[in-house]
Scaffold this active site. Structure first.
Site, PDB file in Angstrom:
ATOM      1  N   SER A  19       0.891  -1.231  -0.010  1.00 57.38           N
ATOM      2  CA  SER A  19       0.001  -0.048   0.038  1.00 57.38           C
ATOM      3  C   SER A  19       0.790   1.198   0.073  1.00 57.38           C
ATOM      4  CB  SER A  19      -0.960   0.012   1.064  1.00 57.38           C
ATOM      5  OG  SER A  19      -1.671   1.073   1.156  1.00 57.38           O
ATOM      6  N   TYR A 163       1.801   7.269  18.129  1.00 57.08           N
ATOM      7  CA  TYR A 163       2.251   7.303  17.083  1.00 57.08           C
ATOM      8  C   TYR A 163       3.692   8.224  16.796  1.00 57.08           C
ATOM      9  CZ  TYR A 163       2.793   7.932  11.482  1.00 57.08           C
ATOM     10  OH  TYR A 163       3.190   8.115  10.377  1.00 57.08           O
ATOM     11  N   LYS A 167       7.509   7.152  16.024  1.00 62.56           N
ATOM     12  CA  LYS A 167       8.384   7.539  15.088  1.00 62.56           C
ATOM     13  C   LYS A 167       9.531   8.365  15.678  1.00 62.56           C
ATOM     14  CE  LYS A 167       5.772   6.119  11.528  1.00 62.56           C
ATOM     15  NZ  LYS A 167       6.551   5.109  10.903  1.00 62.56           N
TER      16      LYS A 167
HETATM   17  P1  NAP Z   1      -0.615   2.631   4.241  1.00 61.53           P
HETATM   18  O1  NAP Z   1      -0.976   3.155   3.035  1.00 61.53           O
HETATM   19  O2  NAP Z   1      -1.476   2.284   5.311  1.00 61.53           O
HETATM   20  O3  NAP Z   1       0.594   1.463   4.228  1.00 61.53           O
HETATM   21  C1  NAP Z   1       1.202   0.776   5.291  1.00 61.53           C
HETATM   22  C2  NAP Z   1       1.082  -0.735   4.945  1.00 61.53           C
HETATM   23  O4  NAP Z   1       1.816  -1.682   5.972  1.00 61.53           O
HETATM   24  C3  NAP Z   1      -0.252  -1.535   4.884  1.00 61.53           C
HETATM   25  O5  NAP Z   1      -0.313  -2.011   3.575  1.00 61.53           O
HETATM   26  C4  NAP Z   1      -0.331  -2.041   5.912  1.00 61.53           C
HETATM   27  O6  NAP Z   1      -1.477  -3.173   6.096  1.00 61.53           O
HETATM   28  C5  NAP Z   1       0.978  -2.691   6.252  1.00 61.53           C
HETATM   29  N1  NAP Z   1       1.103  -3.120   7.683  1.00 61.53           N
HETATM   30  C6  NAP Z   1       0.403  -2.695   8.742  1.00 61.53           C
HETATM   31  N2  NAP Z   1       0.871  -3.461   9.895  1.00 61.53           N
HETATM   32  C7  NAP Z   1       1.787  -4.465   9.596  1.00 61.53           C
HETATM   33  C8  NAP Z   1       2.453  -5.173   9.904  1.00 61.53           C
HETATM   34  N3  NAP Z   1       2.458  -5.660  11.410  1.00 61.53           N
HETATM   35  N4  NAP Z   1       3.371  -6.067   9.216  1.00 61.53           N
HETATM   36  C9  NAP Z   1       3.468  -5.748   7.868  1.00 61.53           C
HETATM   37  N5  NAP Z   1       2.844  -4.705   7.138  1.00 61.53           N
HETATM   38  C10 NAP Z   1       1.954  -4.206   7.958  1.00 61.53           C
HETATM   39  O7  NAP Z   1       0.489   3.645   5.022  1.00 61.53           O
HETATM   40  P2  NAP Z   1       1.633   4.739   4.224  1.00 61.53           P
HETATM   41  O8  NAP Z   1       0.832   6.194   4.148  1.00 61.53           O
HETATM   42  O9  NAP Z   1       1.861   4.314   3.113  1.00 61.53           O
HETATM   43  O10 NAP Z   1       2.580   4.681   5.309  1.00 61.53           O
HETATM   44  C11 NAP Z   1       3.975   4.008   5.007  1.00 61.53           C
HETATM   45  C12 NAP Z   1       4.852   4.657   6.097  1.00 61.53           C
HETATM   46  O11 NAP Z   1       5.225   5.971   6.120  1.00 61.53           O
HETATM   47  C13 NAP Z   1       4.368   4.210   7.491  1.00 61.53           C
HETATM   48  O12 NAP Z   1       5.309   3.852   8.493  1.00 61.53           O
HETATM   49  C14 NAP Z   1       3.888   5.575   7.970  1.00 61.53           C
HETATM   50  O13 NAP Z   1       3.789   5.740   9.454  1.00 61.53           O
HETATM   51  C15 NAP Z   1       4.687   6.345   7.132  1.00 61.53           C
HETATM   52  N6  NAP Z   1       4.283   7.882   7.216  1.00 61.53           N
HETATM   53  C16 NAP Z   1       3.213   8.088   6.438  1.00 61.53           C
HETATM   54  C17 NAP Z   1       2.873   9.496   6.314  1.00 61.53           C
HETATM   55  C18 NAP Z   1       1.662   9.694   5.346  1.00 61.53           C
HETATM   56  O14 NAP Z   1       1.110  10.902   5.308  1.00 61.53           O
HETATM   57  N7  NAP Z   1       1.021   8.846   4.589  1.00 61.53           N
HETATM   58  C19 NAP Z   1       3.398  10.332   6.877  1.00 61.53           C
HETATM   59  C20 NAP Z   1       4.339  10.101   7.757  1.00 61.53           C
HETATM   60  C21 NAP Z   1       4.850   8.855   7.916  1.00 61.53           C
HETATM   61  P3  NAP Z   1      -2.685  -2.686   6.503  1.00 61.53           P
HETATM   62  O15 NAP Z   1      -3.580  -1.617   5.421  1.00 61.53           O
HETATM   63  O16 NAP Z   1      -3.551  -3.898   6.281  1.00 61.53           O
HETATM   64  O17 NAP Z   1      -2.727  -2.279   7.923  1.00 61.53           O
END
Ligand code: NAP
Length: 256
Positions: A19, A163, A167
């Protein structure tokens, strides 16, 4: 297709690859020639990513895998299955698996705090440790481990005590790993996104997003591909003198 092919013959692992940012990172690395192991808690979503990966560059061979990064057993199984299939560990690892479970501090349940720490912080530790152990054991000359932190780990955010703590934690973890692993040729860095359009931020109420956008000097949310570009830089030899760093990808949000 990307203009360069920096990752030809490189084996890479992306957690959370099913994702958002993890998917974009998988696509970026594959577009430059990497073989990508797309790992996610949902094998279906990892397989969906796999279907969209470029695989016509020399020797590319991708794989989807289910992993729960918060489980040591599951992470060990993943690394073993990678080594069985490719006869080597991944020399690039991107820790993009992550979750949110928001609530105000006064209401947050212990379980909400624990789960977010388990996935975001402990999960990054377990994957970093397992990949580094495998790289050291096989005498690989170099590696690059990239962990997704967040700008929220630096500045805090309403409703995200769990969170933000997780982080901030991955930055400390990464700096320490960078110090310990540099003698083995393994670099460790963090990328700190601001607000990026992914399924994770779809959960944020519209009025909060509008407010956030108004605070971003570049005037918009970021795209997953814009975070992936920075991850690819850190994965590549273009960043060979960068370790222990945190790079903000925020459109200027919270500068200074
Ligand atoms: P996302 O679209 O929700 O993707 C995260 C993926 O990790 C999802 O497929 C999720 O599965 C999977 N996941 C959750 N728990 C897991 C586990 N225990 N083992 C393996 N995989 C797992 O989120 P994203 O926005 O791409 O975020 C990616 C990273 O960037 C994260 O670390 C997030 O904290 C960080 N980040 C994101 C943002 C933002 O604005 N989007 C900002 C700062 C940092 P499920 O969907 O089934 O839970």
């Amino acid at each position: 297709m990307a203009a360069t092919s920096r990752f030809i013959s490189r084996l890479t692992l992306v957690t959370g690859g099913g994702s958002g940012i993890g998917r974009a990172v998988s696509q970026r690395l594959a577009s430059e020639g990497a073989s990508v192991v797309v790992a996610d808690i949902s094998e279906d979503s990892a397989n969906e990513t796999l279907e969209h990966l470029q695989n016509d560059l020399r020797g590319q061979n991708h794989m989807a895998a289910a992993v729960d990064v918060s489980s040591k057993e599951s992470v060990k199984k993943l690394v073993t299955s990678i080594q069985t299939r490719y006869f080597q560990p991944p020399s690039v690892c991107v820790n993009a698996a992550g979750i949110t479970q928001d609530d105000f501090l006064l209401n947050m349940e212990e379980e909400q705090f624990d789960r977010v720490i388990q996935v975001n912080l402990k999960g990054s530790f377990l994957v970093t440790q397992a990949v580094a152990q495998a790289l050291v054991a096989c005498g690989a000359p170099k590696g690059s481990i990239i962990t997704l932190g967040s700008i929220v780990g630096k500045v805090g955010n309403l409703g995200q005590a769990n969170y933000a703590a997780s982080k901030a934690g991955v930055e400390g973890l990464t700096r320490t790993a960078a110090k310990e692993l540099s003698r083995f040729g393994i670099r460790c860095n963090c990328v700190l996104p601001g607000f990026i359009s992914t399924p994770m931020t779809e959960k944020v109420p519209e009025k909060v997003l509008v407010k956030m956008k108004s605070l971003v000097p570049l005037g918009r949310m970021g795209e997953p591909a814009e975070v992936a570009d920075v991850c690819a830089f850190l994965a590549s030899d273009d960043s060979r003198y960068v370790t222990g760093a945190s790079i903000e990808v925020t459109g200027g949000l919270f500068i200074g």
